[in-house]
Design an enzyme around this catalytic site. Structure first.
Site, PDB file in Angstrom:
ATOM      1  N   CYS A  33      35.082  38.881  43.935  1.00 45.70           N
ATOM      2  CA  CYS A  33      34.044  38.292  44.779  1.00 45.70           C
ATOM      3  C   CYS A  33      34.725  37.364  45.771  1.00 45.70           C
ATOM      4  O   CYS A  33      35.944  37.155  45.711  1.00 45.70           O
ATOM      5  CB  CYS A  33      32.995  37.558  43.940  1.00 45.70           C
ATOM      6  SG  CYS A  33      33.690  36.401  42.741  1.00 45.70           S
ATOM      7  N   TYR A 158      44.851  46.897  49.026  1.00 53.26           N
ATOM      8  CA  TYR A 158      43.615  47.538  49.486  1.00 53.26           C
ATOM      9  C   TYR A 158      44.010  48.627  50.474  1.00 53.26           C
ATOM     10  O   TYR A 158      44.668  48.356  51.486  1.00 53.26           O
ATOM     11  CB  TYR A 158      42.730  46.498  50.149  1.00 53.26           C
ATOM     12  CG  TYR A 158      41.349  46.962  50.548  1.00 53.26           C
ATOM     13  CD1 TYR A 158      40.657  47.929  49.815  1.00 53.26           C
ATOM     14  CD2 TYR A 158      40.707  46.417  51.664  1.00 53.26           C
ATOM     15  CE1 TYR A 158      39.379  48.335  50.178  1.00 53.26           C
ATOM     16  CE2 TYR A 158      39.428  46.805  52.031  1.00 53.26           C
ATOM     17  CZ  TYR A 158      38.767  47.768  51.295  1.00 53.26           C
ATOM     18  OH  TYR A 158      37.501  48.169  51.654  1.00 53.26           O
ATOM     19  N   ASP A 252      31.862  42.240  44.405  1.00 55.58           N
ATOM     20  CA  ASP A 252      32.276  42.171  45.803  1.00 55.58           C
ATOM     21  C   ASP A 252      31.339  41.279  46.626  1.00 55.58           C
ATOM     22  O   ASP A 252      31.344  41.335  47.851  1.00 55.58           O
ATOM     23  CB  ASP A 252      32.377  43.560  46.445  1.00 55.58           C
ATOM     24  CG  ASP A 252      33.133  43.534  47.783  1.00 55.58           C
ATOM     25  OD1 ASP A 252      34.078  42.738  47.916  1.00 55.58           O
ATOM     26  OD2 ASP A 252      32.761  44.291  48.698  1.00 55.58           O
TER      27      ASP A 252
END
Length: 297
Positions: A33, A158, A252
């Site tokens: 998050c 990522y 997220d």
């Protein structure tokens, strides 16, 4: 009021999520998050690719409690660049109930890393999604990886599935634990047993220092919320069942750069038993694994 104005197409995070029907196990961790600003207190980076709405630590704690989680892993948002002040502030206010993943530059000092460690940072994140960065961070990552290894930190990467073949050899040379965001963003229009997703499964199977987050179905799904993102489930469930000791899950929140819709965080929680169908798998995903990676000390 913040001196920053959110992008015109920025979707505000869901302000009235549903209460999940699935009850997460005691001690569950939301392991991915973010906090944004508030921009008036923690300005966004001049080189940012987007300007979000504010999403404060207090609002994150409210969501955590509402969804039934106990802890958070807060990942530095790209809109803040390598200025980790908002992240550190959230960690310091959370006490032992949050850990962090920072963004640092190659010239970061050992003293700066030690200060981040004391605040609760346990990893650094690198973005290989070409539309979100000006240049891919190969050289910086190699330098920083060796700086953080003595601290026992891990690297978060990522990337998108179609890029993995070209990045595979570089990633597998990294000297630390590596956590892949969002399953490497598989193309869920392709078969779960096809070669593209198969390369990601090979990465996980042959390199036991690799972990992954089975998160963000709202980013991956072609069917969307009307179909409960069910097209993502076979991919996530395959990973959870094959690599149950190296998987993590997160909301997220506040869902950066969502353009089509803003997900209901309660509905995302209700997907967990679809991808982790047994209590044993759920406990590993939500409690055992994140505690082992982030709270080992």
């Amino acid at each position: 009021m913040s001196t920053f104005t959110a992008d015109a197409d920025w979707l505000h995070w869901h302000q009235s999520p549903s209460r999940p029907e699935f009850r997460v196990p005691d001690g569950a961790v939301d392991a991915h998050c973010h906090v944004f600003g508030p921009g008036e207190e923690f300005p966004f980076a001049p080189q940012r690719k987007y300007t979000p709405c504010d999403a404060s630590k207090q609002q994150l704690w409210q969501l955590r409690d509402f969804l039934g989680f106990s802890r958070n892993v807060i990942v530095q948002a790209t809109c803040h660049g390598a200025d980790n002040r908002a992240l550190v502030d959230a960690l310091q206010h959370a006490g032992d109930m949050a850990r962090g993943v920072a963004t640092v530059t190659r010239d970061v000092s050992d003293a700066e890393l030690e200060a981040l460690h004391a605040a609760g940072v346990r990893g650094v994140r690198f973005n290989f999604v070409k539309r979100l960065v000006d240049a891919l961070p190969f050289d910086d990552l190699e330098v920083i990886a060796h700086k953080i290894k003595p601290l026992g930190w891990h690297i978060v990467i990522y990337f998108e599935a179609q890029e993995l073949a070209g990045l595979y050899d570089f990633f597998t040379r990294l000297p630390t634990t590596v956590v892949v965001d969002h399953m490497g963003r598989p193309d869920v229009s392709k078969p779960v047993d096809g070669p593209e997703f198969g390369l990601f499964l090979k990465l996980m199977a042959e390199h036991d220092n690799f972990w992954t987050k089975v998160s963000c179905p709202e980013r991956l799904s072609l069917d969307g919320p009307a179909q409960q993102y069910l097209d993502v489930v076979p991919f996530a469930r395959t990973i959870v069942e094959r690599f149950s000791d190296r998987v993590l899950w997160g909301t997220d929140w506040p869902h950066p750069n969502m353009k089509s819709h803003m997900p209901d965080d309660g509905k995302l929680v209700d997907m967990i038993p679809l991808i982790a169908p047994t209590q044993a798998l759920q406990h590993k995903l939500l409690v055992d694994n994140p505690m082992r990676l982030y709270w080992a000390d």
